[in-house]
Design a protein around this motif. Sequence first.
Motif, PDB file in Angstrom:
ATOM      1  N   LYS A 136       0.837  -1.194   0.000  1.00  0.00           N
ATOM      2  CA  LYS A 136       0.000   0.000   0.000  1.00  0.00           C
ATOM      3  C   LYS A 136       0.875   1.248   0.000  1.00  0.00           C
ATOM      4  N   THR A 137       0.613   2.149  -0.910  1.00  0.00           N
ATOM      5  CA  THR A 137       1.317   3.429  -0.950  1.00  0.00           C
ATOM      6  C   THR A 137       0.292   4.557  -0.952  1.00  0.00           C
ATOM      7  N   GLU A 174       3.380   9.972  -1.435  1.00  0.00           N
ATOM      8  CA  GLU A 174       4.647   9.250  -1.480  1.00  0.00           C
ATOM      9  C   GLU A 174       5.147   9.038  -2.903  1.00  0.00           C
ATOM     10  N   SER A 175       4.309   9.274  -3.882  1.00  0.00           N
ATOM     11  CA  SER A 175       4.653   8.922  -5.260  1.00  0.00           C
ATOM     12  C   SER A 175       5.906   9.630  -5.754  1.00  0.00           C
ATOM     13  N   GLY A 176       6.134  10.850  -5.299  1.00  0.00           N
ATOM     14  CA  GLY A 176       7.296  11.591  -5.769  1.00  0.00           C
ATOM     15  C   GLY A 176       8.596  11.187  -5.104  1.00  0.00           C
ATOM     16  N   SER A 177       8.519  10.537  -3.950  1.00  0.00           N
ATOM     17  CA  SER A 177       9.729  10.185  -3.204  1.00  0.00           C
ATOM     18  C   SER A 177      10.104   8.714  -3.323  1.00  0.00           C
ATOM     19  N   LEU A 178       9.196   7.890  -3.834  1.00  0.00           N
ATOM     20  CA  LEU A 178       9.476   6.463  -3.947  1.00  0.00           C
ATOM     21  C   LEU A 178      10.026   6.118  -5.326  1.00  0.00           C
ATOM     22  N   PRO A 179      10.919   5.132  -5.407  1.00  0.00           N
ATOM     23  CA  PRO A 179      11.343   4.638  -6.724  1.00  0.00           C
ATOM     24  C   PRO A 179      10.208   3.853  -7.372  1.00  0.00           C
ATOM     25  N   GLU A 180      10.407   3.480  -8.599  1.00  0.00           N
ATOM     26  CA  GLU A 180       9.409   2.683  -9.312  1.00  0.00           C
ATOM     27  C   GLU A 180       9.255   1.321  -8.637  1.00  0.00           C
ATOM     28  N   LEU A 181       8.020   0.905  -8.408  1.00  0.00           N
ATOM     29  CA  LEU A 181       7.740  -0.384  -7.770  1.00  0.00           C
ATOM     30  C   LEU A 181       7.232  -1.374  -8.807  1.00  0.00           C
TER      31      LEU A 181
END
Length: 359
Positions: free
Chosen positions: A12-13, A17-24
């Motif tokens: 769950k994200t 958080e989308s701008g700080s996380l790498p591609e999942l």
Amino acid sequence: MRGIVWLDSPVKTYRNESGSLPELRISGDTSRFAYKNKQGHRSAIRISRIVSETLRLGGMENVRWFVMGDDDTVFVTDNLVRILNKYDHNQYYYIGSLSESHLQNIYFSYGMAYGGGGFAISYPLAKALEKMQDRCIQRYPGLYGSDDRMQACMAELGVPLTKELGFHQYDVYGNLFGLLAAHPVTPLVSLHHLDVVEPIFPNVTRVQALQRLKIPMQLDSAGLMQQSICYDKTNSWTVSVSWGFAIQIFRGVLSPREIEMPSRTFLNWYRRADYTAYAFNTRPVMRNPCQKPFVFYLSRASIKSNTNLTTSEYTRHHTPQPLCKWKMAHPVTLIGWKCTRSLILIYGIGPQEETVAGS
């Protein structure tokens, strides 16, 4: 540089958080592959296929290298680039390093890049691997982990390990001080198992220790942890500087051959104080009470843009000192040390100019 985190199931994200996380990404189904190692976990199959699955995403035509690490691997990215720039990415290269544990290397392989320390595969080699890896994996159901499966496929492709000492698996317990204070003369590329060992700086959390290390890392990543050995003739002291980390002062004159060996401040992966269990030379912690080092840890660092000089300051770590009866200058009166460095080093050319002063 593009980063992808491969997972075995969705997590769950949140939108913020989308701008700080790498591609999942979610790994493909591996249920068709046999896994027969009773001590391991079949997730090793999934992890071993990550390079191939990444290549299959497409849009990789301009990629030179695929670099893989664990979820607890810390990379010094500038140094990673420095190391990879030494090699022709159009050729087959499999780059990494071994475990610090002699027994681990015997059990797995002295020709294997350990995944926790991270390893790099050139683009042409990744393409060759992707074509044959699933068939290769089927032939090794008894292997333990992902990195030994990767090495098995490298062996089938005829590609040996190119060893770079800056990749660190750190299969040890305890205090990394002895290893970091005598780092080999090569860029520090990775750190692993930082959740297992003590914080690399005293009296702080592991996260706070890494945040402090980021300061010299951003100023002069090439010089980070590089050891310089010098002598104070007036006081008959030996001074060892691990730039951006710590300074040690030893009473007496000790040879560089001795000081460049890591002191055994750590235990091996089997939690034993057995110096024969390491895959490199070590030295015991000083037994002579007069030669116990006085340690100064990094407290701050900065750079002067007009002179291109970095200045790092080190504060003494206060620990009880045993009684010494030598009639010579005592470092206990020192509060801190200051180092300046000129950012002129290109690896393989020569040493950096360094000035050390006590206060």
